[in-house]
Write an enzyme that holds these catalytic residues in place. Structure first.
Site, PDB file in Angstrom:
ATOM      1  CG  ASP A  43     193.350  67.117  73.815  1.00 11.16           C
ATOM      2  OD1 ASP A  43     192.888  66.678  72.747  1.00 11.16           O
ATOM      3  OD2 ASP A  43     193.038  68.220  74.294  1.00 11.16           O
ATOM      4  CD  GLU A 171     189.218  50.875  50.069  1.00 14.45           C
ATOM      5  OE1 GLU A 171     188.075  50.776  50.520  1.00 14.45           O
ATOM      6  OE2 GLU A 171     189.514  51.733  49.205  1.00 14.45           O
ATOM      7  CG  ASP A 200     187.848  54.329  53.817  1.00 18.44           C
ATOM      8  OD1 ASP A 200     188.238  55.410  53.329  1.00 18.44           O
ATOM      9  OD2 ASP A 200     187.537  53.327  53.129  1.00 18.44           O
TER      10      ASP A 200
HETATM   11  N1  DPN Z   1     186.124  55.310  51.362  1.00 23.97           N
HETATM   12  C1  DPN Z   1     185.292  54.572  50.448  1.00 23.97           C
HETATM   13  C2  DPN Z   1     186.240  54.054  49.415  1.00 23.97           C
HETATM   14  O1  DPN Z   1     187.349  53.642  49.751  1.00 23.97           O
HETATM   15  O2  DPN Z   1     185.915  54.145  48.237  1.00 23.97           O
HETATM   16  C3  DPN Z   1     184.484  53.495  51.151  1.00 23.97           C
HETATM   17  C4  DPN Z   1     183.590  54.067  52.223  1.00 23.97           C
HETATM   18  C5  DPN Z   1     182.323  54.515  51.928  1.00 23.97           C
HETATM   19  C6  DPN Z   1     184.049  54.187  53.518  1.00 23.97           C
HETATM   20  C7  DPN Z   1     181.499  55.067  52.905  1.00 23.97           C
HETATM   21  C8  DPN Z   1     183.245  54.768  54.503  1.00 23.97           C
HETATM   22  C9  DPN Z   1     181.972  55.216  54.186  1.00 23.97           C
HETATM   23 ZN    ZN Z   2     188.228  54.910  51.222  1.00 21.99          ZN
END
Ligand code: DPN
Ligand code: ZN
Length: 313
Positions: A43, A171, A200
């Protein structure tokens, strides 16, 4: 990646929807409702992940307000992650690539235990957009994955499979770092990766329902099982090529991931430390740890006893 759509059923093409009430049908009043089998993962205190997120906030503040590809705040973020992993005993690699004339980095860390031919991989993107510090997107995922790795080290875990962790650069410019990583893997190395789990945006305030990527129902079930055990609702979502899991999926690797979703500060200056919530970070971190423990087969994984039986009369 650049997208305007907010996390919503319509925007993301919600697939499987799992509404969880915590009271499975059929449970009678005298029988406590059994939760999903619990895995004995640790945890992890939410404060641990919040402390990493605070460090990413401070790094942005000291570097023109962002942690974007090609900017000093990105390199400082990568150095922070690598230093923590090195101190914990991971085998780490700082992999460089070039994009738009600037050097970017991926941080990769292997826990040197378990079958090297069967890799369970957890990853998150470490870059922000230039507009802000990128704390929900994606210091949150980077912190949850980092803290999970550190928990593996603290437990001196001896998994059956090998655990690998990745923090991806660029990314936001089109999954550049993760695509580069996958492109550099010889095919024999790619086939060793049995699953890739993506984190993410996993810290959004007021998260009620978690999104579990529908790319693999089997893998995704590990997350729904975790959230169910906490009586937290999940829904299946398809974010398609919007994050780094797509780079692995393209290589034929089974993928899933979780997200708390985006928020009004998405890709903005206000995506700062006040844009995430400790309890949400606790859930994402413990979901990641649960998946790592379960999928890599860390001993101690066992179904916990069901509801206590009444003593015999
Ligand atoms: N986090 C978003 C990006 O890197 O712009 C992509 C994303 C969208 C991830 C919706 C999860 C849900
Ligand atoms: Zn993102």
């Amino acid at each position: 990646m650049k997208h305007k759509a907010l996390l919503g059923a319509a925007a993301l093409g919600v697939g499987l929807v799992t509404a969880l009430t915590g009271v499975p049908g059929g449970a009678s009043a005298s029988t406590p409702a059994p939760v999903a089998a619990a895995v004995l993962s640790p945890d992890i205190p939410a404060a641990n992940s919040m402390a990493h997120a605070q460090q990413f906030q401070s790094i942005a503040a000291a570097n023109s307000g962002n942690r974007a590809h090609g900017k000093p705040g990105y390199r400082a973020s990568a150095d922070y992650v690598k230093a923590k992993l090195d101190a914990a005993g991971f085998q780490t690699t700082l992999q460089s690539f070039t994009h738009q004339g600037a050097t970017g980095w991926n941080v990769i860390a292997d826990w040197p235990q378990g079958d090297p031919n069967q890799i369970v991989f957890l990853g998150s993107h470490l870059d922000s957009v230039p507009a802000g510090p990128g704390i929900n997107d994606n210091a949150s995922g980077s912190s949850a994955v980092l803290e999970t790795a550190l928990a593996v080290a603290r437990a001196d875990a001896k998994p059956t499979k090998r655990l690998r962790f990745g923090w991806w650069g660029a990314e936001e410019l089109g999954l550049i770092g993760s695509k580069y990583y996958v492109s550099q893997l010889p095919s024999a190395e790619r086939t060793k990766i049995k699953s890739y789990l993506n984190f993410d945006m996993v810290g959004a305030k007021n998260t009620k329902t978690w999104g579990v990527y529908t790319d693999s129902t089997t893998l995704g079930a590990t997350f729904t099982e975790f959230f169910r055990s906490k009586n937290i609702a999940t829904k299946g979502i398809n974010i398609s090529g919007r994050s780094d899991h797509a780079s692995f999926k393209s290589a034929g690797i089974e993928v899933t991931g979780i997200t708390s979703g985006d928020d009004p500060c998405y890709h903005s200056k206000c995506d700062d430390i006040n844009n995430i919530e400790s309890s949400v970070m606790g859930h994402s971190t413990n979901a990641a740890a649960y998946a790592a423990w379960k999928l890599a087969g860390i001993p101690g994984v066992a179904a916990q006893p069901g509801p206590r039986q009444r003593p015999a009369a």
